[in-house]
Design an enzyme around this catalytic site. Structure first.
Site: not given
Ligand code: PBG
Length: 341
Positions: A132, A210, A220, A232, A248, A263, A289
């Site tokens: 991504c 996730k 992002r 997504r 999963e 996550k 984040s």
């Molecule tokens: C990539 C990825 C993401 C995060 C980690 N790996 C973004 C997403 O899935 O949109 C998010 C990590 C975060 O928010 O700290 N796929």
């Protein structure tokens, strides 16, 4: 004038003895069940192009995009601080439909890993494996031709490119590759790809459960990886599903994951606890984040004590069962831990 009558004191039942072990800081430290250590914390790092760059990320105060040439210095500092590892993400300038930058041998993160390895750092280096950050459309895999009804990623076609990415990152010297794309079968494909390439010693940290979470917003922005259209939800998990999360997790272990990750972290502590109960592999949790940004914003307004709130959150994630915690507080928290409460 009303006189206050003394409150009659009841006898505390003998079984109620919590206060005895809470009496002094030393007693509390003696009986504490969950101890955080710098060694279990992993610091995410955003790598960008350019020279001598260290720019702060707007939505993530205290976090920076760092150019490759500055990584050996950063790695050395983190190693001295005793941190558990770093998780590298690329902030790519050039993007295309198939995310070439993710699997180029001279890609951004490949160069970053090699730079840290060349500096002979012993730091554990984990490389995120996803498309991504490198696709023009911002999705985590290759898009199928048929996008009627919303974006549909082609899981099968994406596996080939994710495997190439993982192999190139492992060749560059990553200790662990961490597939985060949520493509079905990605762990098995990457394991086979690594083994075929003589990289049997490279371990896989699988983002197993996730969620399609609202808490990834600041990431992002940091990585410039917001989907250009759609969302997504056709490949990341519905946060409502706990039993599916267990499936999963089990699937990724069966496919060869060495470590499984949940996550986000705080919104999914029940899943962290279930993973700990059900599995024998190490369990990681990613305090993402948005979890970080929310705590930072409240602390900036004086509504929360930054250090106390961060430590309580990290302790809760560890207590739920995560032996490894990926957190944007990692570097900062290592300095707090010696004297933590
Ligand atoms: C990539 C990825 C993401 C995060 C980690 N790996 C973004 C997403 O899935 O949109 C998010 C990590 C975060 O928010 O700290 N796929």
């Amino acid at each position: 004038m009303t006189t206050i009558q003394p409150v009659p004191r009841l006898r505390v039942p003998a079984a109620l003895h919590g206060r005895r072990l809470r009496r002094t800081p030393a007693l509390r430290a003696l009986v504490r069940e969950t101890r955080l250590s710098a060694r279990q914390l992993v610091q995410p790092v955003f790598v960008c192009e350019g020279r001598d760059v260290r720019e702060e990320i707007g939505a993530m105060p205290g976090q920076h995009r760092v150019s490759v040439d500055r990584l050996p210095g950063l790695a050395a500092e983190l190693e001295v601080a005793g941190i558990g590892g770093v998780l590298l993400f690329g902030v790519a300038d050039a993007k295309d439909a198939v995310g070439s930058g993710a699997w180029a041998d001279d890609g951004l993160v490949q160069r970053a890993v090699a730079a840290i390895r060349r500096s002979s750092s012993d730091l554990v280096v984990i490389a995120d494996v996803c498309l991504c950050e490198y696709t023009s459309h911002g999705h985590c895999g290759v898009l199928a031709d048929d996008v009627v009804g919303g974006p549909r990623v082609d899981h099968g076609a994406s596996l080939e490119l994710l495997t190439r990415a993982a192999v190139s990152l492992a060749r560059a010297g990553a200790d662990l590759v961490a597939p985060s794309a949520m493509m079905d079968g990605q762990v098995a494909a990457i394991r086979a790809g690594l083994d075929d390439d003589g990289l049997g010693e490279t371990a896989i940290l699988a983002y197993a459960a996730k969620h399609a979470s609202a808490f990834y917003g600041p990431f992002r922005e940091a990585a410039g990886s917001a989907p250009a259209f759609g969302d997504r939800r056709s490949y990341q998990m519905d946060p409502a599903n706990g039993r599916e999360a267990v499936r999963e997790l089990l699937a990724d272990v069966a496919e060869g994951a060495d470590i499984v990750m949940i996550k986000p972290a705080m919104p999914a502590l029940d899943l962290v606890a279930r993973a700990r109960e059900l599995l024998d592999t190490p369990v990681a949790a990613y305090q993402v984040s948005g979890e970080y940004a929310a705590l930072c914003a409240a602390a900036e307004r004086g509504w929360l004590d930054r250090r106390a709130a961060a430590l309580e959150a990290l302790t809760a994630i560890a207590r739920a069962g995560a032996g490894i915690i990926v957190t944007y507080f990692a570097a900062e928290a290592t300095a707090w831990l010696d004297d933590a409460r």
